[in-house]
Design an enzyme around this catalytic site. Structure first.
Site, short mmCIF file in Angstrom:
data_model
loop_
_atom_site.label_atom_id
_atom_site.label_comp_id
_atom_site.label_asym_id
_atom_site.label_seq_id
_atom_site.Cartn_x
_atom_site.Cartn_y
_atom_site.Cartn_z
N GLN A 1 0.84 -1.19 0.00
CA GLN A 1 0.00 0.00 0.00
C GLN A 1 0.88 1.25 0.00
OE1 GLN A 1 -3.30 0.02 2.70
NE2 GLN A 1 -3.85 2.11 2.14
N PHE A 2 1.23 1.71 -1.21
CA PHE A 2 2.12 2.86 -1.33
C PHE A 2 1.51 4.13 -0.76
CE2 PHE A 2 -0.40 3.79 -5.03
CZ PHE A 2 -0.29 5.17 -5.20
N THR A 3 0.19 4.17 -0.59
CA THR A 3 -0.44 5.39 -0.07
C THR A 3 -0.07 5.66 1.39
OG1 THR A 3 -2.49 4.22 0.47
CG2 THR A 3 -2.37 5.28 -1.70
#
Length: 147
Positions: free
Chosen positions: A78-80
């Site tokens: 989850q790069f966010t």
């Protein structure tokens, strides 16, 4: 690296309507590689999460790890988690480049498995749908830059 660790009764991740990973009692780990992270960072985070005592013991205290209860983990990229919220639109410039992020995500999942935790994963970079039953609820945020 950054991670959001949720104690779950169950969790699953689907891509294009097909479940690609799931776990029963254990952990849902949302993980993001940041610029400057390396394999050693991923291994340290995996060791910390494997030992994280957030499951209840016989005295109803959070005193057991996922390994202690024989649980499993679902690991989802989850790069966010790298979001910079200085304005109203988040920026993600502090996240590792995609090829580095994928390598470290895979290394983290393998390192967690090497710690004795059965691991299933999502698909890096895919549009994923994550479902879970948070137990407690218990949700822990970990940033290796500060812990």
């Amino acid at each position: 690296m950054r991670a959001v660790v949720q104690r779950v009764c169950d969790a699953e991740v689907a891509v294009s309507g097909r479940v690609v990973g799931r776990c029963g009692r254990g952990l849902l780990v949302l993980v993001c590689a940041m610029q400057g992270d390396d394999e050693a960072t991923a291994a340290r985070l995996a060791a910390k999460i494997a030992k994280l005592r957030i499951f209840r013991d016989a005295g109803d205290r959070m005193n057991l790890s996922v390994r202690d209860i024989g649980g499993a983990a679902l690991v989802v990229s989850q790069f966010t988690l790298a979001a910079d919220l200085r304005g109203n639109r988040p920026g993600f410039s502090t996240a590792a480049a995609p090829e580095t992020g994928k390598r470290l995500y895979e290394h983290f999942a393998a390192a967690l498995a090497a710690e004795g935790v059965p691991v299933e994963t999502g698909i890096f970079g895919a549009d994923m749908k994550v479902g879970l039953t948070n137990d407690g609820p218990v949700t822990i945020w970990i940033d290796t830059a500060t812990s």
